[in-house]
Motif scaffolding. Sequence first.
Motif, PDB file in Angstrom:
ATOM      1  N   LEU A 186       6.601   4.954  -0.111  1.00 42.64           N
ATOM      2  CA  LEU A 186       6.129   4.707  -1.469  1.00 42.64           C
ATOM      3  C   LEU A 186       5.221   5.836  -1.944  1.00 42.64           C
ATOM      4  O   LEU A 186       5.332   6.307  -3.081  1.00 42.64           O
ATOM      5  N   PHE A 203       6.496  -0.347 -10.299  1.00 37.52           N
ATOM      6  CA  PHE A 203       6.969  -0.635  -8.947  1.00 37.52           C
ATOM      7  C   PHE A 203       7.580  -2.028  -8.927  1.00 37.52           C
ATOM      8  O   PHE A 203       6.929  -3.013  -9.298  1.00 37.52           O
ATOM      9  N   ALA A 216       2.609  -2.596   0.970  1.00 38.32           N
ATOM     10  CA  ALA A 216       3.214  -1.678  -0.004  1.00 38.32           C
ATOM     11  C   ALA A 216       2.696  -1.995  -1.409  1.00 38.32           C
ATOM     12  O   ALA A 216       2.413  -1.079  -2.201  1.00 38.32           O
ATOM     13  N   TRP A 270      12.009  -1.040  -4.511  1.00 41.80           N
ATOM     14  CA  TRP A 270      12.166  -1.205  -3.061  1.00 41.80           C
ATOM     15  C   TRP A 270      12.874  -2.525  -2.773  1.00 41.80           C
ATOM     16  O   TRP A 270      12.435  -3.583  -3.223  1.00 41.80           O
TER      17      TRP A 270
END
Length: 363
Positions: A186, A203, A216, A270
């Motif tokens: 990341l 994100f 994360a 992600w």
Amino acid sequence: MKTKSKMSKDAAVRNKLKRKIAEGQPGDRLPRVRDLMSEFGTSQRVVERVLAPLIEDGQITARPGAGLHIAQQPDEPEAVFNADCLILYRASESRLARRLLVELVNRLRRNGYRVEMKAFVDEAEGESFLERQGRFRCCLLQTNFEVVSVRFLARILDCADALVVDGVSLTGIDADVIGTNWREALSVGYRMLQDRGHSRIGFLTSAHDARQIAMARREFLLLSGWEGPAPHPRLHTVAALPGSYRHSDLVGALPESPSDAAASTALIIWGLVEGRLLDAVLQEKNLKLGEDVSLLLLGSVDVPSEHVSRFDIVGNSDREKLDLFETVVTARIKGSKEPPRTHYLPIYTVVNGSIQRHDATLA
């Protein structure tokens, strides 16, 4: 009387086997019959003739399907193993996680190892299965980010001489742990976007409380300098584990239109394993990749179905991960005495053109 050629081949095969026995440990795997035939250019009958007295003397054990092994010493009763490796995996929607296990099983079986696979929905089912089993030389556990109790780990170690874990959520335990530091991935991706002039960086990730995922999310807050207490406007979480995202999970994180001035100019995602899903959402919203929004995925750089050769991606190599699992599991099956440790996979970047330079004055 044997000819000189026959005697020399017999002696060569015998010397090879005796050297392996002298250098190895009880239970170590010895070369297969066909490998000895190929190495010394001889027939199966010759190899079996050499093996016969070594088996009779108790120096070598030979079991159908299990191959040849250095025998246990008389004062060390040979352990009986159900299989060389048990693969326990939590049932999930992640095809990528399952594919890795299937490929690993194929590799191990091609090398002559006995492997058993078992899926479990929850730990109660996993424990019930273990109670009906004997022993295994090694167990590979794949949990797909779900919580693992200390009791369950102890139950596995009651049945296996060694434990290997897929994923670095479980660190600091008596097991080999293999995975990726997604906080590092990341950070690499975030700084790539900053270097190209982006300041409104979003994100998209799972809302799950698994250690890797939670860390994360925390890393993103630190990178973006967000101190709260209000929720970060560009942190988008979905109620699904990585590998299980749906169309609707992606829609809300992307700009509503090219003129959406409040939306992220760049988005890190992600947990997406189907790049075509993201492509479909872009088309649905009429967003131009790299112009209306820059996209960066965190995942496996060598799995085309993730990035579809369009999206830039930061993460691990699926092939390297498979190779490392094979190396570590094989070493544990052979009884390696090396202390267990955490194996972090290297981070790579593949640029496919989904990130373009953004005018920082407009950010």
